[in-house]
Design a protein around this motif. Structure first.
Motif, PDB file in Angstrom:
ATOM      1  N   CYS A  94       0.867  -1.166   0.000  1.00 47.06           N
ATOM      2  CA  CYS A  94       0.000   0.000   0.000  1.00 47.06           C
ATOM      3  C   CYS A  94       0.910   1.225   0.000  1.00 47.06           C
ATOM      4  N   LEU A  95       0.718   2.097  -0.970  1.00 49.06           N
ATOM      5  CA  LEU A  95       1.633   3.215  -1.190  1.00 49.06           C
ATOM      6  C   LEU A  95       0.888   4.540  -1.268  1.00 49.06           C
ATOM      7  N   ASP A  96       1.541   5.595  -0.769  1.00 46.20           N
ATOM      8  CA  ASP A  96       0.945   6.908  -0.977  1.00 46.20           C
ATOM      9  C   ASP A  96       1.239   7.348  -2.412  1.00 46.20           C
ATOM     10  N   VAL A  97       0.319   8.105  -2.978  1.00 41.31           N
ATOM     11  CA  VAL A  97       0.463   8.618  -4.340  1.00 41.31           C
ATOM     12  C   VAL A  97       0.663  10.120  -4.231  1.00 41.31           C
ATOM     13  N   ARG A  98       1.713  10.608  -4.859  1.00 39.40           N
ATOM     14  CA  ARG A  98       2.079  12.018  -4.765  1.00 39.40           C
ATOM     15  C   ARG A  98       1.580  12.802  -5.977  1.00 39.40           C
ATOM     16  N   GLU A  99       1.485  14.098  -5.775  1.00 42.75           N
ATOM     17  CA  GLU A  99       1.098  14.993  -6.870  1.00 42.75           C
ATOM     18  C   GLU A  99       2.036  14.767  -8.060  1.00 42.75           C
ATOM     19  N   GLY A 100       1.466  14.635  -9.237  1.00 37.99           N
ATOM     20  CA  GLY A 100       2.240  14.387 -10.448  1.00 37.99           C
ATOM     21  C   GLY A 100       2.281  12.930 -10.860  1.00 37.99           C
ATOM     22  N   GLU A 101       1.901  12.006  -9.956  1.00 43.79           N
ATOM     23  CA  GLU A 101       1.955  10.577 -10.273  1.00 43.79           C
ATOM     24  C   GLU A 101       0.646  10.053 -10.865  1.00 43.79           C
ATOM     25  N   ARG A 102      -0.439  10.757 -10.665  1.00 46.43           N
ATOM     26  CA  ARG A 102      -1.701  10.343 -11.287  1.00 46.43           C
ATOM     27  C   ARG A 102      -1.753  10.949 -12.678  1.00 46.43           C
ATOM     28  N   LYS A 103      -1.906  10.074 -13.665  1.00 44.36           N
ATOM     29  CA  LYS A 103      -1.812  10.489 -15.066  1.00 44.36           C
ATOM     30  C   LYS A 103      -3.144  10.406 -15.807  1.00 44.36           C
ATOM     31  N   GLY A 104      -4.234  10.502 -15.093  1.00 44.39           N
ATOM     32  CA  GLY A 104      -5.539  10.440 -15.744  1.00 44.39           C
ATOM     33  C   GLY A 104      -6.170   9.082 -15.579  1.00 44.39           C
ATOM     34  N   ARG A 105      -7.013   8.718 -16.565  1.00 41.21           N
ATOM     35  CA  ARG A 105      -7.748   7.450 -16.502  1.00 41.21           C
ATOM     36  C   ARG A 105      -7.499   6.628 -17.755  1.00 41.21           C
ATOM     37  N   ASP A 106      -7.522   5.326 -17.564  1.00 43.45           N
ATOM     38  CA  ASP A 106      -7.418   4.404 -18.687  1.00 43.45           C
ATOM     39  C   ASP A 106      -8.688   4.560 -19.529  1.00 43.45           C
ATOM     40  N   PRO A 107      -8.556   4.833 -20.826  1.00 45.29           N
ATOM     41  CA  PRO A 107      -9.744   5.076 -21.643  1.00 45.29           C
ATOM     42  C   PRO A 107     -10.648   3.844 -21.796  1.00 45.29           C
ATOM     43  N   ARG A 108     -10.097   2.646 -21.623  1.00 46.10           N
ATOM     44  CA  ARG A 108     -10.919   1.438 -21.760  1.00 46.10           C
ATOM     45  C   ARG A 108     -11.657   1.080 -20.487  1.00 46.10           C
ATOM     46  N   THR A 109     -10.959   1.199 -19.341  1.00 48.03           N
ATOM     47  CA  THR A 109     -11.551   0.733 -18.086  1.00 48.03           C
ATOM     48  C   THR A 109     -12.061   1.865 -17.204  1.00 48.03           C
ATOM     49  N   GLY A 110     -11.554   3.068 -17.401  1.00 45.40           N
ATOM     50  CA  GLY A 110     -11.930   4.196 -16.555  1.00 45.40           C
ATOM     51  C   GLY A 110     -11.186   4.233 -15.233  1.00 45.40           C
ATOM     52  N   LYS A 111     -10.285   3.281 -15.028  1.00 44.84           N
ATOM     53  CA  LYS A 111      -9.530   3.243 -13.777  1.00 44.84           C
ATOM     54  C   LYS A 111      -8.389   4.263 -13.817  1.00 44.84           C
ATOM     55  N   PRO A 112      -8.024   4.813 -12.658  1.00 44.84           N
ATOM     56  CA  PRO A 112      -6.927   5.776 -12.621  1.00 44.84           C
ATOM     57  C   PRO A 112      -5.602   5.149 -13.069  1.00 44.84           C
ATOM     58  N   ILE A 113      -4.803   5.937 -13.759  1.00 38.13           N
ATOM     59  CA  ILE A 113      -3.460   5.521 -14.152  1.00 38.13           C
ATOM     60  C   ILE A 113      -2.487   6.198 -13.197  1.00 38.13           C
ATOM     61  N   ILE A 114      -1.726   5.379 -12.481  1.00 37.30           N
ATOM     62  CA  ILE A 114      -0.758   5.876 -11.511  1.00 37.30           C
ATOM     63  C   ILE A 114       0.633   5.501 -12.018  1.00 37.30           C
ATOM     64  N   ASP A 115       1.507   6.500 -12.198  1.00 36.65           N
ATOM     65  CA  ASP A 115       2.877   6.278 -12.651  1.00 36.65           C
ATOM     66  C   ASP A 115       3.816   6.561 -11.483  1.00 36.65           C
ATOM     67  N   MET A 116       4.302   5.499 -10.841  1.00 34.07           N
ATOM     68  CA  MET A 116       5.162   5.641  -9.670  1.00 34.07           C
ATOM     69  C   MET A 116       6.624   5.922 -10.035  1.00 34.07           C
ATOM     70  N   SER A 117       6.913   6.083 -11.336  1.00 36.34           N
ATOM     71  CA  SER A 117       8.299   6.330 -11.758  1.00 36.34           C
ATOM     72  C   SER A 117       8.533   7.782 -12.164  1.00 36.34           C
ATOM     73  N   VAL A 118       7.641   8.673 -11.781  1.00 39.54           N
ATOM     74  CA  VAL A 118       7.746  10.082 -12.184  1.00 39.54           C
ATOM     75  C   VAL A 118       8.982  10.744 -11.583  1.00 39.54           C
ATOM     76  N   TYR A 119       9.273  10.449 -10.337  1.00 44.41           N
ATOM     77  CA  TYR A 119      10.389  11.107  -9.637  1.00 44.41           C
ATOM     78  C   TYR A 119      11.591  10.180  -9.574  1.00 44.41           C
ATOM     79  N   ASP A 120      12.784  10.746  -9.771  1.00 44.32           N
ATOM     80  CA  ASP A 120      14.008   9.953  -9.799  1.00 44.32           C
ATOM     81  C   ASP A 120      14.450   9.489  -8.419  1.00 44.32           C
ATOM     82  N   THR A 121      14.196  10.301  -7.383  1.00 42.52           N
ATOM     83  CA  THR A 121      14.644   9.950  -6.035  1.00 42.52           C
ATOM     84  C   THR A 121      13.486  10.059  -5.050  1.00 42.52           C
ATOM     85  N   ASP A 122      13.618   9.350  -3.937  1.00 45.61           N
ATOM     86  CA  ASP A 122      12.609   9.448  -2.884  1.00 45.61           C
ATOM     87  C   ASP A 122      12.561  10.860  -2.314  1.00 45.61           C
TER      88      ASP A 122
END
Length: 189
Positions: free
Chosen positions: A66-94
Motif C-alpha cells: 500500500c503506497l501513498d500517491v504524490r502529486e504528479g503521479e496520477r496520469k488520468g484514466r485508462d480510456p478502456r476501463t476508466g480506472k486511474p493511471i498511476i505512474d510511480m516512476s515520475v520522480y528519480d529519487t525518494d
C-alpha cells in the motif's frame, strides 16, 4: 497499559483479550496491531502492516503493498476501463518525491497464480470514508482545524484522540489501512 492513561482505565480482561488476538495472529504490538481504548473496553485493531503480514503469511500472495500517491503521479484514466493511471516512476529519487503532497493511496496485490488487483482512493475519498465510519473523526472538525478556526473543547479533545487528525503520519497509516482493507475485502482473493 502503564504507558497509556486511557488503556489503564479499561477493563483488564478486555486489554488482555485484545492483546492475545494480535499475539495469537503472530503480529507485533505497535506495528502489526494496536490495542485501542473505547471507553472502559479495549479493542484489537490490525494495522495496515499487519494486514500485509497476514496476507503474506497465508501463502496466497506473491506481493502486496500500500503506497501513498504524490502529486504528479496520477496520469488520468485508462480510456478502456476508466480506472486511474498511476505512474510511480515520475520522480528519480525518494527525496524529490517526498517534496510533493500526497493526493491519494494505492493498494495492490499479486497472487501466486499471477492475478493482479489494485485499488486507488483520493485523500478526499479516504477522509469522507473516515467521516462516515469512524466515531472518532469528523471531517467538519478536521477542516476547521486545518483552517485555523476556533474549536470547541470537545473538538480539541477529538483532535488529540484520533490518528485521523495526525497529519504527520497517523492519518497516512489510517488511509493505507482503509484502502488495503477495501482491496482485500473486494472478493478477488
Amino acid at each position: 497499559v502503564n504507558s497509556s492513561e486511557q488503556l489503564s482505565k479499561c477493563e483488564p480482561g478486555s486489554v488482555i483479550s485484545a492483546a492475545l488476538r494480535g499475539e495469537g495472529a503472530g503480529l507485533i504490538y505497535g506495528q502489526g496491531y494496536y490495542v485501542v481504548p473505547y471507553g472502559t473496553s479495549a479493542t484489537y485493531i490490525t494495522s495496515y502492516k499487519g494486514w500485509i503480514q497476514l496476507a503474506i503469511a497465508s501463502g496466497m500472495y506473491a506481493d502486496i503493498d500500500c503506497l501513498d500517491v504524490r502529486e504528479g503521479e496520477r496520469k488520468g484514466r485508462d480510456p478502456r476501463t476508466g480506472k486511474p493511471i498511476i505512474d510511480m516512476s515520475v520522480y528519480d529519487t525518494d527525496e524529490e518525491r517526498e517534496q510533493h503532497p500526497i493526493i491519494g493511496v494505492k493498494a495492490y496485490f499479486i497472487l501466486r497464480d499471477g492475478m493482479y488487483r489494485e485499488e486507488y482512493w483520493t485523500i478526499e475519498q479516504v477522509l469522507q470514508h473516515a467521516d462516515r465510519y469512524s466515531t472518532a473523526f469528523s471531517l467538519d472538525t478536521f477542516r476547521k482545524w486545518q483552517n485555523g478556526e476556533n474549536l470547541t473543547d470537545k473538538e480539541s479533545r477529538a483532535i488529540n484522540g484520533s490518528p485521523w487528525y495526525d497529519v504527520s503520519g497517523g492519518q497516512q497509516r489510517m488511509a493505507k489501512k482503509t484502502v488495503l482493507r477495501s482491496l482485500l475485502n473486494s472478493g478477488y482473493a
